[in-house]
Write a protein that holds these residues in place. Structure first.
Motif, mmCIF file in Angstrom:
data_model
loop_
_atom_site.group_PDB
_atom_site.id
_atom_site.type_symbol
_atom_site.label_atom_id
_atom_site.label_comp_id
_atom_site.label_asym_id
_atom_site.label_seq_id
_atom_site.Cartn_x
_atom_site.Cartn_y
_atom_site.Cartn_z
ATOM 1 N N SER A 27 60.204 -26.083 3.986
ATOM 2 C CA SER A 27 59.967 -25.522 2.517
ATOM 3 C C SER A 27 58.587 -24.928 2.802
ATOM 4 O O SER A 27 58.247 -23.668 2.370
ATOM 5 C CB SER A 27 60.024 -26.534 1.517
ATOM 6 N N LEU A 28 57.788 -25.728 3.269
ATOM 7 C CA LEU A 28 56.051 -25.179 3.544
ATOM 8 C C LEU A 28 56.086 -24.153 4.522
ATOM 9 O O LEU A 28 55.373 -22.991 4.207
ATOM 10 C CB LEU A 28 55.456 -26.230 3.973
ATOM 11 N N PHE A 29 56.821 -24.164 5.572
ATOM 12 C CA PHE A 29 56.952 -22.801 6.489
ATOM 13 C C PHE A 29 57.539 -21.699 5.959
ATOM 14 O O PHE A 29 56.860 -20.438 6.331
ATOM 15 C CB PHE A 29 57.883 -23.313 7.739
ATOM 16 N N ALA A 30 58.309 -21.790 5.024
ATOM 17 C CA ALA A 30 59.072 -20.711 4.221
ATOM 18 C C ALA A 30 57.986 -19.906 3.366
ATOM 19 O O ALA A 30 57.919 -18.750 3.338
ATOM 20 C CB ALA A 30 60.350 -21.386 3.362
ATOM 21 N N LEU A 31 57.186 -20.871 2.574
ATOM 22 C CA LEU A 31 56.024 -20.319 1.734
ATOM 23 C C LEU A 31 54.963 -19.821 2.526
ATOM 24 O O LEU A 31 54.538 -18.537 2.191
ATOM 25 C CB LEU A 31 55.444 -21.579 1.051
ATOM 26 N N LEU A 32 54.662 -20.379 3.916
ATOM 27 C CA LEU A 32 53.698 -20.058 4.565
ATOM 28 C C LEU A 32 54.130 -18.481 5.431
ATOM 29 O O LEU A 32 53.374 -17.496 5.533
ATOM 30 C CB LEU A 32 53.247 -20.838 5.531
ATOM 31 N N GLY A 33 55.247 -18.522 5.480
ATOM 32 C CA GLY A 33 55.894 -17.318 6.226
ATOM 33 C C GLY A 33 55.916 -16.142 5.188
ATOM 34 O O GLY A 33 55.503 -15.025 5.831
ATOM 35 N N MET A 34 56.223 -16.354 4.237
ATOM 36 C CA MET A 34 56.253 -15.249 3.012
ATOM 37 C C MET A 34 54.912 -14.823 2.839
ATOM 38 O O MET A 34 54.553 -13.619 2.728
ATOM 39 C CB MET A 34 56.888 -15.945 1.566
ATOM 40 N N MET A 35 54.003 -15.946 2.593
ATOM 41 C CA MET A 35 52.433 -15.311 2.574
ATOM 42 C C MET A 35 52.049 -14.534 3.693
ATOM 43 O O MET A 35 51.371 -13.616 3.574
ATOM 44 C CB MET A 35 51.566 -16.728 2.274
ATOM 45 N N LEU A 36 52.067 -14.988 4.886
ATOM 46 C CA LEU A 36 51.840 -14.360 6.057
ATOM 47 C C LEU A 36 52.431 -12.892 6.244
ATOM 48 O O LEU A 36 51.540 -12.001 6.613
ATOM 49 C CB LEU A 36 52.279 -15.112 7.188
ATOM 50 N N GLY A 37 53.574 -12.825 5.887
ATOM 51 C CA GLY A 37 54.228 -11.338 5.910
ATOM 52 C C GLY A 37 53.592 -10.417 4.854
ATOM 53 O O GLY A 37 53.301 -9.457 5.186
ATOM 54 N N VAL A 38 53.737 -10.933 3.554
ATOM 55 C CA VAL A 38 53.088 -10.211 2.620
ATOM 56 C C VAL A 38 51.463 -9.793 3.071
ATOM 57 O O VAL A 38 51.042 -8.623 3.043
ATOM 58 C CB VAL A 38 53.090 -10.739 1.258
ATOM 59 N N PHE A 39 50.761 -10.803 3.587
ATOM 60 C CA PHE A 39 49.341 -10.511 3.918
ATOM 61 C C PHE A 39 49.403 -9.566 5.188
ATOM 62 O O PHE A 39 48.436 -8.562 5.096
ATOM 63 C CB PHE A 39 48.659 -11.981 4.327
ATOM 64 N N ALA A 40 49.919 -9.878 5.965
ATOM 65 C CA ALA A 40 49.997 -8.839 7.277
ATOM 66 C C ALA A 40 50.451 -7.483 6.796
ATOM 67 O O ALA A 40 49.757 -6.302 7.310
ATOM 68 C CB ALA A 40 50.759 -9.290 8.214
ATOM 69 N N LEU A 41 51.321 -7.318 6.062
ATOM 70 C CA LEU A 41 51.687 -5.896 5.523
ATOM 71 C C LEU A 41 50.818 -5.039 4.918
ATOM 72 O O LEU A 41 50.526 -3.937 5.127
ATOM 73 C CB LEU A 41 53.246 -5.980 4.957
ATOM 74 N N ILE A 42 50.118 -5.780 3.891
ATOM 75 C CA ILE A 42 49.217 -5.249 3.224
ATOM 76 C C ILE A 42 47.986 -4.911 3.938
ATOM 77 O O ILE A 42 47.470 -3.652 3.817
ATOM 78 C CB ILE A 42 48.811 -6.146 1.800
ATOM 79 N N VAL A 43 47.411 -5.543 4.920
ATOM 80 C CA VAL A 43 46.189 -5.146 5.758
ATOM 81 C C VAL A 43 46.607 -4.399 6.605
ATOM 82 O O VAL A 43 45.962 -3.158 6.871
ATOM 83 C CB VAL A 43 45.914 -6.480 6.392
ATOM 84 N N VAL A 44 47.792 -4.217 7.258
ATOM 85 C CA VAL A 44 48.171 -3.323 8.360
ATOM 86 C C VAL A 44 48.248 -1.864 7.565
ATOM 87 O O VAL A 44 47.753 -0.901 8.178
ATOM 88 C CB VAL A 44 49.493 -3.606 9.066
ATOM 89 N N LEU A 45 49.068 -1.721 6.321
ATOM 90 C CA LEU A 45 49.180 -0.482 5.699
ATOM 91 C C LEU A 45 48.046 0.073 5.281
ATOM 92 O O LEU A 45 47.587 1.217 5.257
ATOM 93 C CB LEU A 45 49.976 -0.828 4.441
ATOM 94 N N SER A 46 46.963 -0.751 4.855
ATOM 95 C CA SER A 46 45.636 -0.377 4.392
ATOM 96 C C SER A 46 45.020 0.102 5.815
ATOM 97 O O SER A 46 44.154 1.412 5.789
ATOM 98 C CB SER A 46 44.737 -1.495 3.988
#
Length: 419
Positions: A27-46
């Motif tokens: 469950s923690l890994f799922a939360l961290l994975g979602m957080m990392l995916g959103v973080f990486a996508l926002i930063v890279v698109l920027s």
């Protein structure tokens, strides 16, 4: 009532202590994975937005927003320029300036070093209206181009390749031949280097400028030019403005704009942004699979609880809502944390990279190799909204299968071995 019960139990299951520690880890890994995916996508698109803006700003400093050309070399260009000004005023086209130009290709030679160049003949006082090269001079001034003195201004990378500085004599050879009594020879002329510019774009390694009168003699265009360069107050209004101007001038004239001359480059950047965005979306998909896994394991662990709730009168759809709430809230938590941290990182990315470069003592992007020697970042709200919306939809879809599987549990079957 059942709606509030489903929400309460779903939120309670999120906070409840797991009997199986592996479920908590997933469950923690799922939360961290979602957080990392959103973080990486926002930063890279920027970052991709930043590179796109940086390229446009640098290239369009020297590349005209638009150009008016005629079917034959343009004679009496001053008359055409006056017509362009009148049409722009009548049509309310926000034209900032126009300047004549002669364009050609050639080879520049100095002491055995040769380089291919794009050679342009300009009128220095008019060129300042359509280009910012005058503000990007490293050595000399663009006004040093004086007619019949055969001076030349070149990009910094050309000068570095040839090893020249102001005052040096270089030879410019055109891809045409001159017929003389002594035979056929390529047309060539010696020029004196009067200035070197640097705008931080590809033109630094390909563009050289001479006075328009020298270009007329070199290209054998007496009192003629190839066209008029145009500059608008808004680069995105240039395509429409150029189209309207060329239509009003008549069929003998045609217009081109930056979206045609440089469109392939910016389209490639846009395509790269799309591809990178799709690839990084895989991280969010992996996080969604982790949500599915954690919910399935939770359903297995809570079989007896589900059976008891069913015997107390909880409907199947309410059981579905319990696990949908649990999975969706888990995804939302990751999205909120990831988007907040991603927005902060996008705003301060350039400063953070500069800080680490200063601490570690090395430069990530060597300015001798890369045109853009820092990591630009431009955060756009629409990119974040799209990323978060995608992540939210994926999180919700990930809850469907485990939730319906929980609803299929029969109370009698689940409680048979717990009595």
């Amino acid at each position: 009532m059942s709606q509030s019960v489903s929400w309460y139990i779903g939120l309670r299951y999120i906070r409840a202590k797991r009997r199986n520690g592996f479920i908590a880890f997933v469950s923690l890994f799922a939360l961290l994975g979602m957080m990392l995916g959103v973080f990486a996508l926002i930063v890279v698109l920027s970052v991709m937005n930043g590179f796109d803006q940086e390229l446009k700003n640098r290239i369009l400093k020297v590349v005209p927003h638009g150009m008016i050309e005629s079917t034959d070399p343009m004679g009496q260009w001053q008359t055409v320029a006056s017509q362009v000004d009148d049409i722009a005023q009548q049509e309310r086209i926000h034209l900032l300036g126009r300047a004549p130009v002669i364009e050609g290709k050639g080879l520049i030679n100095f002491q055995g070093a040769i380089r291919a160049i794009a050679l342009e003949g300009i009128l220095p006082e008019s060129e300042k209206q359509v280009s910012e090269i005058a503000d990007s001079m490293l050595i000399g001034q663009i006004d040093d181009l004086v007619p019949r003195q055969y001076g030349i201004v070149m990009g910094s990378l050309i000068a570095r390749h040839l090893g020249v500085t102001t005052g040096d004599k270089v030879s410019v050879t055109l891809p045409v031949v001159s017929v003389t009594p002594a035979g056929i020879f390529p047309r060539s002329k010696r020029f004196t280097v009067t200035g070197i510019f640097e705008v931080g774009a590809q033109v630094d390694q390909s563009l050289a400028l001479i006075h328009i009168q020298d270009a007329q003699k070199l290209f054998r265009l007496p009192n003629q030019v190839h066209g008029l360069r145009l500059r608008f107050d808004d680069i995105y209004a240039a395509p429409e403005g150029v189209k309207r101007l060329s239509q009003k001038l008549g069929d003998d004239y045609r217009g081109t704009d930056w979206s045609h001359t440089q469109g392939s480059l910016f389209s490639a950047v846009k395509m790269e942004k799309t591809v990178v965005g799709v690839m990084l979306s895989v991280i969010i998909a992996v996080a969604a699979f982790n949500i599915i896994t954690s919910l399935i394991m939770m359903v297995t662990e809570k079989r007896s609880d589900i059976a008891v709730l069913r015997t107390l009168g909880l409907a199947k759809q309410d059981v579905i809502k319990i696990f949908m709430v649990q999975g969706t809230v888990m995804g939302i938590a990751g999205i909120v944390i990831g988007s907040f941290s991603g927005i902060l990182a996008a705003h301060y990315l350039s400063a953070m990279i500069s800080f680490f470069e200063g601490v570690l003592g090395f430069q990530v992007f060597d300015k001798n190799v890369y045109f853009v020697s820092y990591l630009p970042s431009l955060w756009k709200p629409e990119d974040t909204i799209l990323t978060c919306s995608f992540a939210l939809v994926v999180s919700f879809l990930a809850t469907i299968y485990p939730s319906f599987r929980a609803a299929q549990i029969e109370p009698a079957e689940a409680l048979r071995y717990d009595i």
